[in-house]
Enzyme design. Structure first.
Site, PDB file in Angstrom:
ATOM      1  N   THR C 225     -51.745  32.800 -54.382  1.00  0.00           N
ATOM      2  CA  THR C 225     -51.651  32.646 -55.913  1.00  0.00           C
ATOM      3  C   THR C 225     -51.239  30.978 -56.256  1.00  0.00           C
ATOM      4  OG1 THR C 225     -50.591  34.911 -54.755  1.00  0.00           O
ATOM      5  CG2 THR C 225     -50.152  33.922 -57.297  1.00  0.00           C
ATOM      6  N   ALA C 244     -55.302  36.977 -45.924  1.00  0.00           N
ATOM      7  CA  ALA C 244     -54.696  36.956 -47.284  1.00  0.00           C
ATOM      8  C   ALA C 244     -54.237  35.826 -48.092  1.00  0.00           C
ATOM      9  CB  ALA C 244     -53.425  38.301 -47.687  1.00  0.00           C
ATOM     10  N   HIS C 245     -53.684  35.943 -49.342  1.00  0.00           N
ATOM     11  CA  HIS C 245     -53.379  34.865 -49.764  1.00  0.00           C
ATOM     12  C   HIS C 245     -52.232  34.167 -49.267  1.00  0.00           C
ATOM     13  CE1 HIS C 245     -51.622  37.551 -52.196  1.00  0.00           C
ATOM     14  NE2 HIS C 245     -51.234  37.660 -53.054  1.00  0.00           N
ATOM     15  N   ASN C 246     -52.189  32.829 -49.128  1.00  0.00           N
ATOM     16  CA  ASN C 246     -50.455  32.124 -48.690  1.00  0.00           C
ATOM     17  C   ASN C 246     -50.224  32.477 -47.444  1.00  0.00           C
ATOM     18  OD1 ASN C 246     -50.183  33.050 -51.888  1.00  0.00           O
ATOM     19  ND2 ASN C 246     -49.382  31.103 -51.627  1.00  0.00           N
ATOM     20  N   SER C 264     -48.699  35.978 -47.073  1.00  0.00           N
ATOM     21  CA  SER C 264     -47.718  35.544 -47.080  1.00  0.00           C
ATOM     22  C   SER C 264     -47.170  35.288 -46.201  1.00  0.00           C
ATOM     23  CB  SER C 264     -46.605  35.654 -47.831  1.00  0.00           C
ATOM     24  OG  SER C 264     -47.273  35.762 -49.761  1.00  0.00           O
TER      25      SER C 264
END
Lengths: 343, 343, 343
Positions: C225, C244-246, C264
């Site tokens: 993000t 997934a993101h982060n 995350s």
């Protein structure tokens, strides 16, 4: 689109009998519950008989021996045949084959000079065919496909857009490879070294896909470390299936969506996996084995077993244990009660 | 990159109040825990309040009513707004929209003459647009994308690199399809025949994706056998999602990574699946249903349920049973003990 | 293919001793159980010793200290070395490196003028390299690959056909990205709004892949993000992995096929996941953690744990509980019996 046909014409094609208006015209196929004027449908499974009396389809194909328990709509004409399901499938195929056939080599493709190509092939723009590939007759290679060095593709096979086939792999006749499938990427082989990291083990084998196989979109089938990963004749795989290096999948086995098979496992003939099934490495699964969705197989399995669970065991036993699992809190209460009574 | 802005300029933009140095300059956005000099961050969730007192961000956006329980660093200026989260999101969007917009048709693309295209579209090199496709205004088609015969794509939709859309599929307005997604591959439909192998059932339907849908990378959404597989308005899918033929996914439903839905199942509105959820075929899931990660739904579900397990049942009941499952060995000991005492 | 070598030549190469016919010739490598005339194989694991006495391989590499418990075939010559496994791996690598090396920029590729490229690179036809990308020395970019704006790729990295790398992502040195992998697609971030639908949260971060990483085919690794999704040095991922993101994946961690990691989460060093493992969002997994196939990790985990189950707990405890789970129906019977006896 289908051209227009009358009930009489279709009955003639299927060797059936018209019951209703022989002049009524249809121009498309539909499911019976989605029937609309000018569409043709079928009823094979009597569990859905009620739909016959409410459908807006203009023609419904039914079995010769079907008894009507209610009146059908005035707008609906029946065609009675020996086997409604197979008659309808015949029409589906005719419809499907009425689409224009791709042929010819589009200018913006790349075909290495050393490649051998058969007759009547289609190669779409931006497809890339590497050195010494051998492409059979009537093969269709869609745009943006990659065919590696020394790859062989048998007659009549269709390779949809974006399929990637690494060097040395062999694809049989009459296969369909759906968009985005990757065939022959390196097996996942690494040896731990003294630095707490991994050395890559070269993967010098290939993938062999035999005849009449259909591979789903975005599948990944890894090349063998040595020798071959083999997908045998008649295998069908659904979307996003993962097949690791040196796996063998037996004839006519069907793998549902997101199934994963780890390295060196051998799957028998005529097996079926549900969705998201996982099979561990270095095991042997017998013939006619059925594995319920999301199960994880952690050991070798004999022929004709039906399995569920993670790790998987007999389907019936799993379901019995799972029924008890649902009741576990009340079971605990009963044990508490017994302990109180005894003390 | 953002151009440089002062705290005063940003406060003006967001209708906020500066607390600290109005002249301090920022040129990028960051999370508060990753704040560094010249970056702008925000604090919305008070669970993370401690980060406010240690961040190196030059500016932090906070809510008007936030009470400081500790001193903030000298290097940190606050901007107080009504809603820190939505203000920050507004800046994110402004940042995102400051990127150059792709426009024009790159020479090395292929667009069939029979295709109809709107205004202000982008078509990247090596994209392939087949016969009779209809492309709306302001559509962005990235390199190496395949658009099949008769496909329709609505206004403002973005198709990232390597997406493959089979013939006849329909994509709505304001959609985003991420790289490698496959739309409209054949449903997994085969009929067993007398040779212990399978005949392919032609898949003559399509996929309809309605407006405002975002499809994750390497998703696979199969075309219907007949009729349509439908992804309704506002649906969002994560990476590697599998959607089989004739499925309907209801409005604003969110499918997390590696979710799989088998053939003909209907999912309601505003549902959420966790990662790796599997849903069996031919079931109906109600509205507002939540399914925990890795669960397997094997039957139809009413509205507003929360589920876990494989097969899935009530989330709370599952967690209770699972707590007992963890204690099963001690439970067995207690039964052994009881049996001894009684005998 | 390998050129032909005699046993004597190979023994010289590996500093080994010939036992048998020094003139025997081989031209390929095989597993010992698939050995055939003119193939060279090895025996390292004594569990498979029996294969040594039946193999048709012309040469088998074995350890110096191996004692023969049976006669080997007349057609089989041994080469004795200090470490059969590493000697054979050395031959595998030599074989692998004997393949022709791709070099040069094929005409039908697209490389933006603003791109910086190193020496000795390969760019295949239909590859697309966007503005301001920086490509290191000796990088191999296969056909139909997409490299977004401002992407950096380190020396010696191989990007196989169809890989898609979104803007701003950074790939290290000596990496291998297999076909169809998607790097840097938008994280799955949406905020519910007042219309019961979702607003997209712009994803303005990137993905950083450090050196010596191998990414499997059709993997999806989302951009952060804000900030970076990070795949650290030496990580290896199998087919169809979802990150997934982060997320941060620690050094030398190995993720098996179809593993999924939600947003995350931080994974430690030298971890291993089995196939189809799921890890929930916002958790921290320690170093040297091993997670059995199909397990679902729902909370943070300390170093050196071995886990199974969904939700996962200690592997040994899970296996004990699962053994009792299999016996649950008989356990229920025993409780029924106890209740009868007491009443």
């Amino acid at each position: 689109m289908l051209m227009e046909f009358t009930a009489e014409q279709i009955a003639g094609l299927l060797n059936g009998d018209v019951e209703g208006n022989p002049e009524v015209v249809v121009n498309k196929l539909s499911k019976i519950e989605e029937g609309e004027p000018q569409s043709l449908s079928f009823l094979a499974n009597l569990a859905y008989e009620a739909r016959l009396y409410t459908t807006d389809a203009s023609i419904v194909i039914v079995n010769k021996d079907l008894k009507l328990n209610n009146p059908i709509k005035d707008t609906c004409t029946l065609i009675r045949v020996d086997d409604a399901y197979s008659s309808f499938t015949k029409l589906l195929e005719a419809y499907d084959q009425s689409k224009p056939v791709k042929i010819g080599i589009e200018k913006q493709s790349y075909i290495a000079e050393s490649t051998t190509v058969g007759n009547d092939i289609y190669v779409g723009a931006f497809a890339y065919i590497s050195d010494n590939a051998v492409i059979g007759n009537n093969v269709k290679i869609y745009p943006q496909t990659f065919i590696g060095d020394n790859v062989e593709i048998g007659d009549n096979t269709i390779i949809f857009s974006g399929v990637k086939i690494y060097h040395e792999c062999v694809i049989g006749k009459n296969c369909i490879l759906h968009a985005g499938a990757v065939i022959g990427s390196d097996g996942f082989g690494f040896a731990p070294n003294d630095n707490n990291s991994y050395d890559k083990i070269p993967q010098i084998g290939n993938v062999i896909i035999e005849d009449d196989v259909e591979i789903g979109p975005n599948n990944c089938i890894d090349r063998a470390t040595m020798g071959s990963t083999i997908i045998k004749r008649g295998v069908k795989t659904d979307n996003l299936v993962h097949i690791a290096h040196n796996v063998v999948v037996g004839e006519n086995t069907v793998l549902a969506g997101q199934t994963g098979i780890s390295g060196s496992s051998k799957i028998g003939k005529n097996c079926m996996t549900g969705g998201q099934v996982g099979i561990t490495g270095h095991v042997t699964i017998g013939d006619n084995v059925k594995i319920a969705g999301q199960s994880g197989v952690s050991k070798s399995i004999k022929d004709n077993q039906v399995l569920q669970g993670s790790p998987a065991f007999s389907y019936n036993d799993y379901m019995r244990s799972y029924a008890s699992f649902k009741n576990l809190p009340s079971l605990v209460n009963r044990i508490n009660e017994l302990e109180k009574l005894i003390k």
